[in-house]
Design a protein around this motif. Structure first.
Motif, PDB file in Angstrom:
ATOM      1  N   GLN A   9       1.519  -1.303   0.176  1.00  0.00           N
ATOM      2  CA  GLN A   9       0.161  -0.517  -0.477  1.00  0.00           C
ATOM      3  C   GLN A   9       0.316   1.574  -0.279  1.00  0.00           C
ATOM      4  OE1 GLN A   9      -2.428  -0.618   3.185  1.00  0.00           O
ATOM      5  NE2 GLN A   9      -4.049  -1.001   2.365  1.00  0.00           N
ATOM      6  N   SER A  10       2.001   0.720   0.671  1.00  0.00           N
ATOM      7  CA  SER A  10       2.809   2.294   0.577  1.00  0.00           C
ATOM      8  C   SER A  10       4.503   1.952   0.851  1.00  0.00           C
ATOM      9  CB  SER A  10       2.483   3.185   2.277  1.00  0.00           C
ATOM     10  OG  SER A  10       2.836   2.599   2.458  1.00  0.00           O
ATOM     11  N   LEU A  11       5.320   2.658   0.191  1.00  0.00           N
ATOM     12  CA  LEU A  11       5.997   1.971   0.791  1.00  0.00           C
ATOM     13  C   LEU A  11       7.309   3.432   0.200  1.00  0.00           C
ATOM     14  CD1 LEU A  11       8.644   1.571  -2.324  1.00  0.00           C
ATOM     15  CD2 LEU A  11       7.058   0.408  -3.443  1.00  0.00           C
ATOM     16  N   ILE A  12       8.187   3.484   1.214  1.00  0.00           N
ATOM     17  CA  ILE A  12       9.557   4.764   1.295  1.00  0.00           C
ATOM     18  C   ILE A  12      10.989   3.520   0.413  1.00  0.00           C
ATOM     19  CG2 ILE A  12      10.969   6.385   2.515  1.00  0.00           C
ATOM     20  CD1 ILE A  12       8.570   5.594   4.657  1.00  0.00           C
ATOM     21  N   VAL A  13      11.325   4.879  -0.349  1.00  0.00           N
ATOM     22  CA  VAL A  13      12.901   4.223  -1.053  1.00  0.00           C
ATOM     23  C   VAL A  13      13.439   5.523  -0.998  1.00  0.00           C
ATOM     24  CG1 VAL A  13      12.187   4.684  -2.731  1.00  0.00           C
ATOM     25  CG2 VAL A  13      13.640   3.320  -2.624  1.00  0.00           C
ATOM     26  N   GLN A  14      15.173   5.403  -0.804  1.00  0.00           N
ATOM     27  CA  GLN A  14      15.820   6.544  -0.681  1.00  0.00           C
ATOM     28  C   GLN A  14      15.836   7.017  -1.525  1.00  0.00           C
ATOM     29  OE1 GLN A  14      16.136   6.617   3.254  1.00  0.00           O
ATOM     30  NE2 GLN A  14      17.943   7.998   1.960  1.00  0.00           N
ATOM     31  N   LYS A  15      16.745   8.097  -2.463  1.00  0.00           N
ATOM     32  CA  LYS A  15      17.000   8.229  -3.444  1.00  0.00           C
ATOM     33  C   LYS A  15      17.577   7.559  -4.336  1.00  0.00           C
ATOM     34  CE  LYS A  15      19.441  12.131  -5.938  1.00  0.00           C
ATOM     35  NZ  LYS A  15      19.635  13.414  -5.574  1.00  0.00           N
ATOM     36  N   GLY A  16      18.038   7.161  -5.836  1.00  0.00           N
ATOM     37  CA  GLY A  16      19.358   6.412  -6.123  1.00  0.00           C
ATOM     38  C   GLY A  16      18.338   4.708  -5.885  1.00  0.00           C
ATOM     39  N   GLY A  17      17.439   4.252  -5.380  1.00  0.00           N
ATOM     40  CA  GLY A  17      16.885   3.321  -4.832  1.00  0.00           C
ATOM     41  C   GLY A  17      16.164   2.107  -5.857  1.00  0.00           C
ATOM     42  N   ILE A  18      16.200   1.315  -5.800  1.00  0.00           N
ATOM     43  CA  ILE A  18      14.710   0.858  -6.649  1.00  0.00           C
ATOM     44  C   ILE A  18      13.374   0.322  -6.156  1.00  0.00           C
ATOM     45  CG2 ILE A  18      14.523  -1.314  -7.679  1.00  0.00           C
ATOM     46  CD1 ILE A  18      16.866  -1.890  -8.909  1.00  0.00           C
ATOM     47  N   SER A  19      12.036   1.065  -6.743  1.00  0.00           N
ATOM     48  CA  SER A  19      10.859   0.873  -6.328  1.00  0.00           C
ATOM     49  C   SER A  19      10.282   0.181  -6.651  1.00  0.00           C
ATOM     50  CB  SER A  19      10.496   2.206  -6.360  1.00  0.00           C
ATOM     51  OG  SER A  19      10.524   3.807  -5.652  1.00  0.00           O
ATOM     52  N   ILE A  20       9.544  -1.171  -6.201  1.00  0.00           N
ATOM     53  CA  ILE A  20       8.906  -2.303  -6.749  1.00  0.00           C
ATOM     54  C   ILE A  20       7.668  -2.600  -5.729  1.00  0.00           C
ATOM     55  CG2 ILE A  20       9.291  -5.072  -6.873  1.00  0.00           C
ATOM     56  CD1 ILE A  20      11.767  -4.262  -6.194  1.00  0.00           C
ATOM     57  N   ILE A  21       7.053  -2.370  -7.289  1.00  0.00           N
ATOM     58  CA  ILE A  21       5.365  -3.070  -6.986  1.00  0.00           C
ATOM     59  C   ILE A  21       4.669  -3.878  -7.350  1.00  0.00           C
ATOM     60  CG2 ILE A  21       3.085  -1.303  -6.750  1.00  0.00           C
ATOM     61  CD1 ILE A  21       4.479   1.697  -7.983  1.00  0.00           C
ATOM     62  N   ASN A  22       4.165  -4.563  -6.625  1.00  0.00           N
ATOM     63  CA  ASN A  22       3.288  -5.542  -7.167  1.00  0.00           C
ATOM     64  C   ASN A  22       2.021  -6.170  -7.309  1.00  0.00           C
ATOM     65  OD1 ASN A  22       6.201  -7.986  -8.127  1.00  0.00           O
ATOM     66  ND2 ASN A  22       5.678  -6.873  -5.038  1.00  0.00           N
ATOM     67  N   CYS A  23       1.369  -6.545  -8.112  1.00  0.00           N
ATOM     68  CA  CYS A  23       0.018  -6.590  -9.047  1.00  0.00           C
ATOM     69  C   CYS A  23      -0.263  -7.993  -9.539  1.00  0.00           C
ATOM     70  CB  CYS A  23      -0.924  -5.579  -9.775  1.00  0.00           C
ATOM     71  SG  CYS A  23      -0.683  -3.961  -8.765  1.00  0.00           S
ATOM     72  N   ALA A  24      -1.516  -8.611  -9.039  1.00  0.00           N
ATOM     73  CA  ALA A  24      -2.045  -9.408  -9.094  1.00  0.00           C
ATOM     74  C   ALA A  24      -3.723  -9.845 -10.185  1.00  0.00           C
ATOM     75  CB  ALA A  24      -2.054 -10.656  -8.140  1.00  0.00           C
ATOM     76  N   TYR A  25      -3.718 -10.372 -10.505  1.00  0.00           N
ATOM     77  CA  TYR A  25      -4.804 -10.298 -11.478  1.00  0.00           C
ATOM     78  C   TYR A  25      -5.760 -11.632 -11.542  1.00  0.00           C
ATOM     79  CZ  TYR A  25      -2.900 -11.871 -15.546  1.00  0.00           C
ATOM     80  OH  TYR A  25      -1.896 -12.550 -17.207  1.00  0.00           O
ATOM     81  N   GLU A  26      -6.717 -11.541 -12.104  1.00  0.00           N
ATOM     82  CA  GLU A  26      -7.717 -13.131 -11.831  1.00  0.00           C
ATOM     83  C   GLU A  26      -8.345 -13.509 -13.261  1.00  0.00           C
ATOM     84  OE1 GLU A  26      -9.245 -11.730  -7.232  1.00  0.00           O
ATOM     85  OE2 GLU A  26     -10.522 -11.736  -8.530  1.00  0.00           O
ATOM     86  N   ASN A  27      -9.272 -12.353 -13.362  1.00  0.00           N
ATOM     87  CA  ASN A  27      -9.072 -12.438 -14.682  1.00  0.00           C
ATOM     88  C   ASN A  27      -8.308 -12.721 -15.899  1.00  0.00           C
ATOM     89  OD1 ASN A  27     -10.802 -12.566 -16.895  1.00  0.00           O
ATOM     90  ND2 ASN A  27     -12.157 -11.222 -16.816  1.00  0.00           N
ATOM     91  N   THR A  28      -8.604 -13.471 -16.263  1.00  0.00           N
ATOM     92  CA  THR A  28      -7.794 -14.258 -17.600  1.00  0.00           C
ATOM     93  C   THR A  28      -7.811 -13.957 -18.950  1.00  0.00           C
ATOM     94  OG1 THR A  28      -8.357 -16.547 -18.364  1.00  0.00           O
ATOM     95  CG2 THR A  28      -6.543 -15.946 -16.472  1.00  0.00           C
ATOM     96  N   ALA A  29      -8.777 -13.437 -19.504  1.00  0.00           N
ATOM     97  CA  ALA A  29      -9.352 -12.175 -20.019  1.00  0.00           C
ATOM     98  C   ALA A  29      -9.055 -10.618 -20.402  1.00  0.00           C
ATOM     99  CB  ALA A  29     -10.423 -12.436 -20.407  1.00  0.00           C
ATOM    100  N   PHE A  30      -8.421 -10.385 -19.525  1.00  0.00           N
ATOM    101  CA  PHE A  30      -7.276  -8.969 -19.239  1.00  0.00           C
ATOM    102  C   PHE A  30      -6.802  -9.126 -20.796  1.00  0.00           C
ATOM    103  CE2 PHE A  30      -9.765  -6.860 -16.599  1.00  0.00           C
ATOM    104  CZ  PHE A  30     -10.133  -7.626 -15.422  1.00  0.00           C
ATOM    105  N   ASP A  31      -6.466  -8.109 -20.996  1.00  0.00           N
ATOM    106  CA  ASP A  31      -4.886  -8.352 -22.218  1.00  0.00           C
ATOM    107  C   ASP A  31      -4.383  -6.485 -22.467  1.00  0.00           C
ATOM    108  OD1 ASP A  31      -7.327  -7.820 -25.404  1.00  0.00           O
ATOM    109  OD2 ASP A  31      -7.366  -6.330 -23.252  1.00  0.00           O
ATOM    110  N   TYR A  32      -5.209  -6.314 -21.039  1.00  0.00           N
ATOM    111  CA  TYR A  32      -3.755  -4.767 -21.568  1.00  0.00           C
ATOM    112  C   TYR A  32      -3.518  -4.998 -20.441  1.00  0.00           C
ATOM    113  CZ  TYR A  32      -3.079   0.717 -22.074  1.00  0.00           C
ATOM    114  OH  TYR A  32      -2.179   1.760 -22.514  1.00  0.00           O
ATOM    115  N   PHE A  33      -2.546  -4.187 -19.386  1.00  0.00           N
ATOM    116  CA  PHE A  33      -1.642  -4.044 -18.336  1.00  0.00           C
ATOM    117  C   PHE A  33      -1.274  -2.661 -18.698  1.00  0.00           C
ATOM    118  CE2 PHE A  33      -2.977  -7.953 -16.754  1.00  0.00           C
ATOM    119  CZ  PHE A  33      -2.946  -8.936 -17.858  1.00  0.00           C
ATOM    120  N   PRO A  34      -2.075  -1.504 -17.950  1.00  0.00           N
ATOM    121  CA  PRO A  34      -0.869  -0.019 -18.083  1.00  0.00           C
ATOM    122  C   PRO A  34      -0.885   0.208 -16.049  1.00  0.00           C
ATOM    123  CG  PRO A  34      -3.594   0.304 -17.993  1.00  0.00           C
ATOM    124  CD  PRO A  34      -3.370  -0.968 -17.685  1.00  0.00           C
TER     125      PRO A  34
END
Lengths: 114, 114
Positions: A9-34
């Motif tokens: 839901q939130s993350l704090i990262v230092q300047k120069g670091g890597i931010s990683i955000i994850n998502c999972a979906y259920e509907n296999t008909a989805f064909d576009y992920f923005p």
């Protein structure tokens, strides 16, 4: 039914670091992920998007990784900058009779510390 | 750069009052969307227009919400009567046509119902 789950839901990262955000979906008909980026007081703006026929897409410091079998995708922000501090939303859509209907994740508030 | 315009930016109203929001999409965009974004969550589609016609209002609480786009350009979303649970950001977005995947969002109207 929450069709797109986003974490953390939130993350704090230092300047120069890597931010990683994850998502999972259920509907296999989805064909576009923005991914959309939203600054306080502003509407969301498209950042980067991917289709399920590729496993990775990179635009500058932003990379989407896509795992079709696991029904997961993630956003990596390399060399994070204070100006990247915003809320990020993943989304998914599928082509239908009425066009593309976006289903959004819950959002991740990113804070990049200088 | 063309933008989606919304007004007002902020609205405070009392429970049971009527409230209306206005949206002017990017010129030439035939598809218009209204979303509701509850604090800390992702946007949820309320209604989608193609020109002046509603193509999806499945998530619109029709007992109190109404939307119109009479000339197929700007649009109005109305709530009557407003309830405490309606406090949220109301976002308008537009796209060239329903099959264009990129949606362009306005800055939103933040509604507080007291």
């Amino acid at each position: 039914q929450q069709q797109v789950k986003q974490s953390p839901q939130s993350l704090i990262v230092q300047k120069g670091g890597i931010s990683i955000i994850n998502c999972a979906y259920e509907n296999t008909a989805f064909d576009y992920f923005p991914w959309y980026q939203q600054f306080p007081g502003k509407g969301p703006a498209l950042l980067i998007a991917i289709r399920p026929d590729v496993s990775e897409k990179k635009e500058g410091r932003f990379t989407i990784s896509f795992n079709k079998s696991a029904k997961q995708f993630s956003l990596h922000i390399m060399d994070s900058q204070p100006g990247d501090s915003a809320t990020y939303f993943c989304a998914a859509s599928k082509e239908g009779a009425a066009g593309n209907k976006l289903t959004f994740g819950g959002g991740t508030r990113v804070l990049v510390k200088p | 750069e063309a933008e989606v315009a919304q007004s007002p930016r902020y609205k405070i109203t009392e429970k049971s009052q009527a409230v209306a929001f206005w949206c002017d999409p990017i010129s030439g965009h035939a598809t218009l969307y209204w979303y509701r974004q509850i604090l800390g969550q992702g946007p949820e589609l309320l209604v989608q227009f193609q020109d002046e016609s509603v193509v999806d209002d499945s998530q619109l609480p029709k007992d109190r919400f109404s939307a119109e786009r009479l000339k197929g350009v700007d649009s109005t979303l109305k709530i009557q009567p407003a309830e405490l649970g309606d406090s949220a950001m109301y976002l308008c977005a537009s796209s060239f046509d329903p099959h264009q995947e990129t949606q362009y969002f306005g800055p939103g109207t933040r509604l507080l119902v007291l």
